[in-house]
Scaffold this motif. Structure first.
Motif, mmCIF file in Angstrom:
data_model
loop_
_atom_site.group_PDB
_atom_site.id
_atom_site.type_symbol
_atom_site.label_atom_id
_atom_site.label_comp_id
_atom_site.label_asym_id
_atom_site.label_seq_id
_atom_site.Cartn_x
_atom_site.Cartn_y
_atom_site.Cartn_z
ATOM 1 N N SER A 1 -20.988 16.881 21.300
ATOM 2 C CA SER A 1 -20.008 17.441 20.360
ATOM 3 C C SER A 1 -19.625 18.872 20.693
ATOM 4 C CB SER A 1 -20.545 17.366 18.930
ATOM 5 O OG SER A 1 -21.603 18.281 18.728
ATOM 6 N N TYR B 1 -21.720 7.914 23.200
ATOM 7 C CA TYR B 1 -22.056 8.988 22.264
ATOM 8 C C TYR B 1 -22.719 8.433 21.004
ATOM 9 C CZ TYR B 1 -19.195 12.271 25.005
ATOM 10 O OH TYR B 1 -18.681 13.067 25.992
ATOM 11 N N PRO C 1 -11.220 11.165 22.528
ATOM 12 C CA PRO C 1 -11.527 10.316 21.371
ATOM 13 C C PRO C 1 -10.978 8.900 21.483
ATOM 14 C CG PRO C 1 -9.785 11.880 20.831
ATOM 15 C CD PRO C 1 -10.295 12.263 22.175
ATOM 16 N N LEU D 1 -14.446 14.832 18.030
ATOM 17 C CA LEU D 1 -13.814 15.099 19.318
ATOM 18 C C LEU D 1 -12.364 15.551 19.142
ATOM 19 C CD1 LEU D 1 -15.154 12.126 21.491
ATOM 20 C CD2 LEU D 1 -15.929 14.507 21.484
ATOM 21 N N GLY E 1 -14.036 15.914 25.050
ATOM 22 C CA GLY E 1 -14.172 14.477 25.209
ATOM 23 C C GLY E 1 -12.940 13.772 24.695
#
Length: 282
Positions: A222, A237, A228, A146, A226
């Motif tokens: 992915s 995820y 992290p 991410l 997003g």
């Protein structure tokens, strides 16, 4: 670009040795078209059969052949990279240290980086769990993907863990020996096989199980932005990733429920003359 960019020499002396080794496991690779031929990608696999780990070489060599003009990297423990002669040879072959920093550098170089989140914990799981994905709740690969905005490509392997009878991870022994402090290891596996019978960590002869590696399409999370640092997002995820890979491993095991017999049949089919008939007896 970083200084660790390496495109392995197609005539590297490790290549014929690696091919001879993987041929013992009569490998099959499918779905390689899902791996980008250029640009960065994080390839994640399930780890098996302790130190033998045929899926590592099979996956990595498939990456090299699929991306001949682009960098591909595999990761290895510092112990191997510090070994005289071997360490330098592995680096020339595209092997980097098993660390977040090294993986990030490889991805920033536009490389395909192969990692095994489950590490030695998964590679040393009991033989009875050979059909299970076990990343031990390690989620660093998700945060890394991410942060850098790279696709994550699962490479699911079946068969490798059928080749070695792992009785126990030996967590208590590892703790007693303080291996976590000395070698960053939480396992000291006990196995059953030849030539040592029941033994701790000694290299038993692996059975010629047939290994299949299946490259899946990039995980959907992915390929989207997003955060992290969002723990709930990362947990979700992670669950989706393990579920996707477990579903594929279940499919591969249903397709080849006994990889050792499948491997023996393939080897027998390659024998000369009437000896090929042995394949029909298996």
């Amino acid at each position: 670009m970083t200084e660790n960019k390496v495109i392995p020499d197609p005539n590297h002396p490790l290549l014929p040795l690696a091919r001879a080794y993987t041929d013992y496991f009569t490998p099959t690779v499918v779905g390689l078209e899902n791996l980008p031929v250029s640009g960065p990608a994080l390839v994640i696999g399930n780890h098996s059969s302790i130190y033998w780990a045929p899926e590592v070489w099979i996956t990595f060599m498939a990456m090299l052949e699929h991306r001949p003009d682009e960098p591909s990297y595999g990761v290895a423990h510092d112990i191997l990279l510090r070994a005289p002669v071997l360490g330098d040879s592995l680096r020339q072959f595209g092997v980097i240290a098993a660390s977040r920093e090294s993986a990030a550098k490889g991805l920033k170089d536009g490389g395909a980086v192969m990692v095994y989140p489950g590490g030695d914990w998964e590679a040393c799981r009991p033989w009875t769990d050979r059909g299970k994905i076990d990343f031990a709740d390690r989620k660093g690969f998700i945060r890394l993907a991410l942060e850098l905005g790279v696709p994550v490509i699962p490479a699911v392997a079946n068969g490798g863990h059928d080749s070695i009878f792992v009785l126990s991870r030996g967590e208590r022994t590892a703790k007693l020996l303080q291996l976590d402090k000395l070698l960053r290891a939480k396992v000291f596996p006990y196995t059953l096989g030849l030539p040592f019978g029941v033994a701790p960590i000694l290299p038993q002869i692996p059975l010629p199980a047939s290994v299949t590696v299946s490259f899946l399409p990039a995980l959907d999370w992915s390929t989207e932005p997003g955060d992290p640092d969002d723990a709930n997002l990362i947990d979700g995820y992670y669950a989706r990733t393990v579920e996707t890979m477990q579903t594929e491993l279940d499919r591969l095991r249903a397709e080849t429920p006994n990889p050792v017999v499948a491997g023996l049949k393939k080897h027998a089919a390659g024998l000369p003359g009437p000896l090929k008939g042995l394949a029909d007896l298996l």
